[in-house]
Motif scaffolding. Structure first.
Motif, PDB file in Angstrom:
ATOM      1  N   ILE A  69      -3.458   1.843  -2.901  1.00 32.49           N
ATOM      2  CA  ILE A  69      -4.907   2.060  -2.999  1.00 32.49           C
ATOM      3  C   ILE A  69      -5.261   2.675  -4.348  1.00 32.49           C
ATOM      4  CG2 ILE A  69      -6.847   3.383  -2.075  1.00 32.49           C
ATOM      5  CD1 ILE A  69      -5.782   2.920   0.700  1.00 32.49           C
ATOM      6  N   ASP A  70      -4.463   3.647  -4.802  1.00 33.17           N
ATOM      7  CA  ASP A  70      -4.690   4.239  -6.126  1.00 33.17           C
ATOM      8  C   ASP A  70      -4.622   3.171  -7.213  1.00 33.17           C
ATOM      9  OD1 ASP A  70      -4.881   6.731  -4.978  1.00 33.17           O
ATOM     10  OD2 ASP A  70      -2.816   7.299  -5.405  1.00 33.17           O
ATOM     11  N   LEU A  71      -3.645   2.290  -7.104  1.00 33.15           N
ATOM     12  CA  LEU A  71      -3.485   1.219  -8.089  1.00 33.15           C
ATOM     13  C   LEU A  71      -4.676   0.268  -8.062  1.00 33.15           C
ATOM     14  CD1 LEU A  71      -1.807  -0.354 -10.180  1.00 33.15           C
ATOM     15  CD2 LEU A  71      -0.667  -1.500  -8.257  1.00 33.15           C
ATOM     16  N   ILE A  72      -5.093  -0.124  -6.878  1.00 30.42           N
ATOM     17  CA  ILE A  72      -6.224  -1.051  -6.745  1.00 30.42           C
ATOM     18  C   ILE A  72      -7.498  -0.426  -7.310  1.00 30.42           C
ATOM     19  CG2 ILE A  72      -7.716  -2.248  -5.087  1.00 30.42           C
ATOM     20  CD1 ILE A  72      -5.165  -2.492  -3.300  1.00 30.42           C
ATOM     21  N   GLU A  73      -7.703   0.857  -7.033  1.00 33.65           N
ATOM     22  CA  GLU A  73      -8.904   1.541  -7.533  1.00 33.65           C
ATOM     23  C   GLU A  73      -8.968   1.517  -9.056  1.00 33.65           C
ATOM     24  OE1 GLU A  73      -8.648   5.391  -5.758  1.00 33.65           O
ATOM     25  OE2 GLU A  73      -9.845   4.824  -4.007  1.00 33.65           O
ATOM     26  N   VAL A  74      -7.842   1.797  -9.716  1.00 33.71           N
ATOM     27  CA  VAL A  74      -7.853   1.847 -11.178  1.00 33.71           C
ATOM     28  C   VAL A  74      -7.975   0.440 -11.775  1.00 33.71           C
ATOM     29  CG1 VAL A  74      -5.337   1.759 -11.574  1.00 33.71           C
ATOM     30  CG2 VAL A  74      -6.795   3.019 -13.151  1.00 33.71           C
ATOM     31  N   ILE A  75      -7.408  -0.551 -11.106  1.00 32.36           N
ATOM     32  CA  ILE A  75      -7.554  -1.935 -11.575  1.00 32.36           C
ATOM     33  C   ILE A  75      -9.014  -2.369 -11.481  1.00 32.36           C
ATOM     34  CG2 ILE A  75      -6.995  -4.358 -11.110  1.00 32.36           C
ATOM     35  CD1 ILE A  75      -4.256  -3.392 -10.083  1.00 32.36           C
ATOM     36  N   LYS A  76      -9.631  -2.125 -10.325  1.00 34.09           N
ATOM     37  CA  LYS A  76     -11.013  -2.551 -10.119  1.00 34.09           C
ATOM     38  C   LYS A  76     -11.982  -1.808 -11.035  1.00 34.09           C
ATOM     39  CE  LYS A  76     -10.725  -5.788  -7.037  1.00 34.09           C
ATOM     40  NZ  LYS A  76     -11.182  -7.169  -7.359  1.00 34.09           N
ATOM     41  N   ALA A  77     -11.654  -0.549 -11.359  1.00 37.46           N
ATOM     42  CA  ALA A  77     -12.520   0.237 -12.245  1.00 37.46           C
ATOM     43  C   ALA A  77     -12.477  -0.282 -13.679  1.00 37.46           C
ATOM     44  CB  ALA A  77     -12.109   1.703 -12.209  1.00 37.46           C
ATOM     45  N   ASN A  78     -11.336  -0.838 -14.077  1.00 29.91           N
ATOM     46  CA  ASN A  78     -11.163  -1.272 -15.467  1.00 29.91           C
ATOM     47  C   ASN A  78     -11.197  -2.789 -15.650  1.00 29.91           C
ATOM     48  OD1 ASN A  78     -10.259   1.279 -17.221  1.00 29.91           O
ATOM     49  ND2 ASN A  78      -9.393   1.491 -15.167  1.00 29.91           N
ATOM     50  N   TYR A  79     -10.675  -3.513 -14.679  1.00 30.79           N
ATOM     51  CA  TYR A  79     -10.625  -4.976 -14.777  1.00 30.79           C
ATOM     52  C   TYR A  79     -11.096  -5.577 -13.448  1.00 30.79           C
ATOM     53  CZ  TYR A  79      -7.397  -3.321 -18.382  1.00 30.79           C
ATOM     54  OH  TYR A  79      -6.827  -2.641 -19.432  1.00 30.79           O
ATOM     55  N   PRO A  80     -12.389  -5.466 -13.165  1.00 31.87           N
ATOM     56  CA  PRO A  80     -12.918  -5.836 -11.841  1.00 31.87           C
ATOM     57  C   PRO A  80     -12.727  -7.295 -11.445  1.00 31.87           C
ATOM     58  CG  PRO A  80     -14.696  -5.491 -13.424  1.00 31.87           C
ATOM     59  CD  PRO A  80     -13.446  -4.995 -14.077  1.00 31.87           C
ATOM     60  N   LEU A 108     -10.768  -1.326   1.810  1.00 31.32           N
ATOM     61  CA  LEU A 108     -10.226  -2.259   0.825  1.00 31.32           C
ATOM     62  C   LEU A 108     -11.097  -3.506   0.692  1.00 31.32           C
ATOM     63  CD1 LEU A 108      -6.483  -1.924   1.828  1.00 31.32           C
ATOM     64  CD2 LEU A 108      -7.395  -1.415  -0.444  1.00 31.32           C
ATOM     65  N   ILE A 109     -11.605  -3.987   1.815  1.00 33.81           N
ATOM     66  CA  ILE A 109     -12.411  -5.213   1.802  1.00 33.81           C
ATOM     67  C   ILE A 109     -13.828  -4.946   1.307  1.00 33.81           C
ATOM     68  CG2 ILE A 109     -13.421  -7.035   3.234  1.00 33.81           C
ATOM     69  CD1 ILE A 109     -10.965  -6.705   5.093  1.00 33.81           C
ATOM     70  N   GLU A 110     -14.477  -3.932   1.878  1.00 28.77           N
ATOM     71  CA  GLU A 110     -15.892  -3.703   1.608  1.00 28.77           C
ATOM     72  C   GLU A 110     -16.152  -2.947   0.305  1.00 28.77           C
ATOM     73  OE1 GLU A 110     -18.259  -5.065   3.310  1.00 28.77           O
ATOM     74  OE2 GLU A 110     -16.901  -5.924   4.806  1.00 28.77           O
ATOM     75  N   LEU A 127       0.818  -1.210   0.000  1.00 31.82           N
ATOM     76  CA  LEU A 127       0.000   0.000   0.000  1.00 31.82           C
ATOM     77  C   LEU A 127       0.853   1.262   0.000  1.00 31.82           C
ATOM     78  CD1 LEU A 127      -2.845  -0.890   2.542  1.00 31.82           C
ATOM     79  CD2 LEU A 127      -2.905  -1.027   0.052  1.00 31.82           C
ATOM     80  N   SER A 128       1.931   1.255   0.778  1.00 32.02           N
ATOM     81  CA  SER A 128       2.776   2.446   0.919  1.00 32.02           C
ATOM     82  C   SER A 128       4.009   2.347   0.027  1.00 32.02           C
ATOM     83  CB  SER A 128       3.222   2.609   2.377  1.00 32.02           C
ATOM     84  OG  SER A 128       2.105   2.744   3.227  1.00 32.02           O
ATOM     85  N   PHE A 129       4.249   3.402  -0.752  1.00 31.52           N
ATOM     86  CA  PHE A 129       5.403   3.451  -1.642  1.00 31.52           C
ATOM     87  C   PHE A 129       6.155   4.758  -1.401  1.00 31.52           C
ATOM     88  CE2 PHE A 129       2.675   0.363  -3.496  1.00 31.52           C
ATOM     89  CZ  PHE A 129       3.479  -0.509  -4.218  1.00 31.52           C
ATOM     90  N   GLU A 130       7.439   4.649  -1.122  1.00 26.58           N
ATOM     91  CA  GLU A 130       8.241   5.843  -0.867  1.00 26.58           C
ATOM     92  C   GLU A 130       8.470   6.615  -2.164  1.00 26.58           C
ATOM     93  OE1 GLU A 130      11.864   5.102   1.166  1.00 26.58           O
ATOM     94  OE2 GLU A 130      10.889   4.356   2.983  1.00 26.58           O
ATOM     95  N   GLN A 131       8.378   7.931  -2.069  1.00 20.82           N
ATOM     96  CA  GLN A 131       8.612   8.771  -3.236  1.00 20.82           C
ATOM     97  C   GLN A 131      10.110   8.902  -3.499  1.00 20.82           C
ATOM     98  OE1 GLN A 131       6.601  12.490  -2.495  1.00 20.82           O
ATOM     99  NE2 GLN A 131       4.620  11.680  -3.120  1.00 20.82           N
ATOM    100  N   ASP A 132      10.463   8.964  -4.780  1.00 23.29           N
ATOM    101  CA  ASP A 132      11.853   9.220  -5.143  1.00 23.29           C
ATOM    102  C   ASP A 132      11.876  10.225  -6.290  1.00 23.29           C
ATOM    103  OD1 ASP A 132      11.095   7.743  -7.355  1.00 23.29           O
ATOM    104  OD2 ASP A 132      12.336   6.000  -6.892  1.00 23.29           O
TER     105      ASP A 132
END
Length: 222
Positions: free
Chosen positions: A75-86, A105-107, A60-65
């Motif tokens: 969470i951003d990644l999961i949202e876009v995946i579920k929106a396009n490939y549920p 995330l679950i509900e 879930l957490s990714f350090e910025q570089d």
């Protein structure tokens, strides 16, 4: 059995560890990346080539570089995946243990498993992979299951959790009232917010709002 798996994790040691563990146990094609934007591109390209990923395992957490990212975290990644490939199966593999985040995330995002990073997390990951191939219910590692089934968490409404979250950010009762009014919440007057905070302090046996926030953090509610 999953045929194509993508691991999204920014720490090299953990990323390689997951890939190695999966490679030793499964015959699937296993890919990895350290960035959510890269993961999304890989997922899109895989679908365009009619060879989609069966399973995504992401932190879930990714350090910025130095690289600017449109998708800043899992969470951003999961949202876009579920929106396009549920139908894509998703396992969260993270150290985060906040109830609000896990519950969302679950509900709402309908993830398939949530594994807490720890001493036994690779074994739990194997259990999760086996579980989600045959069972529709979300798989939770034991410590995460404890958080989501605690009686305290179950009796709290979304409004209760939001009030505690706003208190943790330094909001006053009047400011919380304004936020709730802007969202057309049924509980929005300052007096209603004050009463709700009072009930929360009694429920948690908190001496004051600072103590209430501290207890909520210890329980992983915020």
């Amino acid at each position: 059995m999953f045929k194509k798996i993508l691991v999204v994790e920014d720490y090299d040691s953990i990323n390689v560890g997951i890939v190695t563990a999966l490679s030793e146990k499964y015959s699937a094609e296993i890919y990895n990346t350290k960035y959510c934007d890269d993961a999304w591109l890989k997922i899109q390209n895989a679908h365009l080539n009619s060879s989609p990923f069966d399973l995504i395992i992401t932190d879930l957490s990714f350090e910025q570089d130095y690289r600017e990212q449109k998708l800043e975290g899992g969470i951003d990644l999961i949202e876009v995946i579920k929106a396009n490939y549920p139908d894509t199966k998703i396992i969260v593999y993270s150290i985060e243990n906040r109830y609000i985040e896990i519950n969302t995330l679950i509900e709402k995002l309908k993830i398939d498993a949530y594994i807490s990073k720890g001493r036994n997390s690779i074994n739990e990951l194997h259990h999760a992979i086996e579980h989600i191939q045959s069972t529709p219910n979300c798989y939770l590692s034991p410590d995460i299951e404890d958080i989501t089934t605690t009686s305290t968490a179950l009796i709290l409404s979304d409004e209760d959790l939001e009030i505690i979250s706003l208190l943790s950010k330094g909001y006053t009762q009047q400011e919380i009232s304004a936020v709730f009014k802007s969202k057309s919440k049924t509980i929005s007057s300052t007096s209603s917010i004050e009463k709700r905070i009072g009930k929360l302090k009694l429920s948690f046996e908190a001496k004051n709002t600072i103590h209430l926030v501290s207890i909520a953090k210890d329980l992983g509610l915020i």
